[in-house]
Design a protein around this motif. Sequence first.
Motif, PDB file in Angstrom:
ATOM      1  N   LEU A   1       9.932   1.284   2.469  1.00  0.00           N
ATOM      2  CA  LEU A   1       8.614   0.850   1.858  1.00  0.00           C
ATOM      3  C   LEU A   1       8.518  -0.276   1.485  1.00  0.00           C
ATOM      4  O   LEU A   1       7.541  -0.737   1.517  1.00  0.00           O
ATOM      5  CB  LEU A   1       8.314   2.810   1.956  1.00  0.00           C
ATOM      6  N   HIS A   2       9.144  -0.053  -0.234  1.00  0.00           N
ATOM      7  CA  HIS A   2       8.787  -1.598  -0.199  1.00  0.00           C
ATOM      8  C   HIS A   2       9.019  -2.330  -0.545  1.00  0.00           C
ATOM      9  O   HIS A   2       8.447  -3.522  -0.331  1.00  0.00           O
ATOM     10  CB  HIS A   2      10.015  -0.742  -1.365  1.00  0.00           C
ATOM     11  N   GLU A   3      10.264  -2.585   0.587  1.00  0.00           N
ATOM     12  CA  GLU A   3      10.748  -4.243   1.357  1.00  0.00           C
ATOM     13  C   GLU A   3       9.301  -4.199   2.792  1.00  0.00           C
ATOM     14  O   GLU A   3       9.322  -5.411   2.895  1.00  0.00           O
ATOM     15  CB  GLU A   3      11.731  -3.929   2.298  1.00  0.00           C
ATOM     16  N   LEU A   4       9.123  -3.441   2.647  1.00  0.00           N
ATOM     17  CA  LEU A   4       7.670  -3.268   3.989  1.00  0.00           C
ATOM     18  C   LEU A   4       6.535  -4.107   3.463  1.00  0.00           C
ATOM     19  O   LEU A   4       6.226  -4.405   4.012  1.00  0.00           O
ATOM     20  CB  LEU A   4       7.452  -1.925   4.953  1.00  0.00           C
ATOM     21  N   GLY A   5       6.091  -4.173   2.697  1.00  0.00           N
ATOM     22  CA  GLY A   5       5.020  -4.229   1.308  1.00  0.00           C
ATOM     23  C   GLY A   5       5.803  -6.220   1.898  1.00  0.00           C
ATOM     24  O   GLY A   5       4.548  -6.789   2.354  1.00  0.00           O
ATOM     25  N   HIS A   6       7.091  -5.993   0.941  1.00  0.00           N
ATOM     26  CA  HIS A   6       7.363  -7.581   0.823  1.00  0.00           C
ATOM     27  C   HIS A   6       7.140  -8.163   2.264  1.00  0.00           C
ATOM     28  O   HIS A   6       6.621  -9.429   2.787  1.00  0.00           O
ATOM     29  CB  HIS A   6       8.831  -8.129   0.754  1.00  0.00           C
ATOM     30  N   ALA A   7       7.513  -7.309   3.526  1.00  0.00           N
ATOM     31  CA  ALA A   7       7.533  -7.687   4.960  1.00  0.00           C
ATOM     32  C   ALA A   7       6.035  -8.257   5.440  1.00  0.00           C
ATOM     33  O   ALA A   7       5.406  -9.012   5.602  1.00  0.00           O
ATOM     34  CB  ALA A   7       8.205  -7.326   5.491  1.00  0.00           C
ATOM     35  N   LEU A   8       5.455  -7.461   5.142  1.00  0.00           N
ATOM     36  CA  LEU A   8       3.791  -7.673   5.750  1.00  0.00           C
ATOM     37  C   LEU A   8       3.196  -8.893   4.674  1.00  0.00           C
ATOM     38  O   LEU A   8       2.334  -9.466   5.379  1.00  0.00           O
ATOM     39  CB  LEU A   8       3.390  -6.259   5.066  1.00  0.00           C
TER      40      LEU A   8
END
Length: 384
Positions: A59-66
């Motif tokens: 989820l944390h990486e999803l934040g970065h990705a978006l």
Amino acid sequence: MRSWSIPAGKLFGVEVRIHLTFFVLLAFVWMAESAMKGSVNNATRQVALVGIIFVSVLLHELGHALAALRTGQQPKTVILMPIGGIPISNDTASGGEQAAGKDLWRKELWTALAGPAVSFAVALIAGVVVLEYFPQAHLGTKPLLHSNHLLRSLVWFNLFFGVFNLLPAYPLDGGRILRAWFSRTGAAMQATRRAVSIAHALATLIIAVGMLLFLQGGYPDSWWIITAGFFLLIGAQFEERSVVFQSVMETVRLEDVMLTDFATLSPADTLEDALDKAVHTLQDDFPVVRGGDMVGVISKSKILEELRVEGNGYVQAAMNRIFEVATRKESLASAFRKLNSRNLSIIPVVEDQQLVGIITLQNLMHSMTLLAESRKLRRAADNS
Ligand SMILES: [Zn+2]
């Protein structure tokens, strides 16, 4: 690093790989919980705890990705580790930083902040839900991270993860923020190197503090601190290696690796003449020269394609006039950036407007290997 990870599909066009340290984490959980008094080991719950950690990291990486997607900064691959994701940018040669526009550091800043923001949001939402519907989870009771208390662990892990990632230790988000801030002035390389050495020191300090707490025995979560330090050390090691690679690229001059024995074409050559010449050399790309001046470049495949489609004509009409030139003293890293940014396969090396050599993608790897060998031989000769 790549070889220590397994592919796990794609997310918004970014290749996601899981680093094998997640399995090391499982062993750590087992060890940490065995070390605690009155704790019963339950394998299923321990796997579930690692699963919660994995989803939190994702989820944390999803934040970065978006955030990266919004600013057009998206990496090619992300390797998920228990300390976060390590983005592998499109061209390792530039470290994805120097090809920068002016506002790049601002974009990097927002991308770095987005991950911890997601972790804090998850901690907050999960915390509120647990307080409201699962008061028996006793959020405030120790141990804060334990497989016997999965809901409590979910809340605290996300909180700790957000805080941990804000430590100013590259490749953690805090370190990226620091580097983004430093790179405003353009000294991105040194900023990265400094951030990596801070990370080393911090990781060692974290492990030492964890050990101390562990020896005093009063703190059951000390194992988590040691684990975090350990993973941070691995992350820093990886970044260090890419910094070393980068600095090698910065120290090799084009005159060390350029081809000086090469064929050229004239703009007045016909394509059939050009093909004749091309047959007698291994070169794939040719500088087009008129009276010592570079006027364009053309590739073997372009010559063939033109002949097939348009029939015979002049090199002048078929050649590519958009090309970058480099100087003898320029670094290999700089040449790589030029090749990459315009999707070129050849860069002419020019001195006083005279063509003195060429750099092609085709010959680069070959000449790098030869250069490494010749340096090794010279060093051996110096030592004997
Ligand atoms: Zn992050």
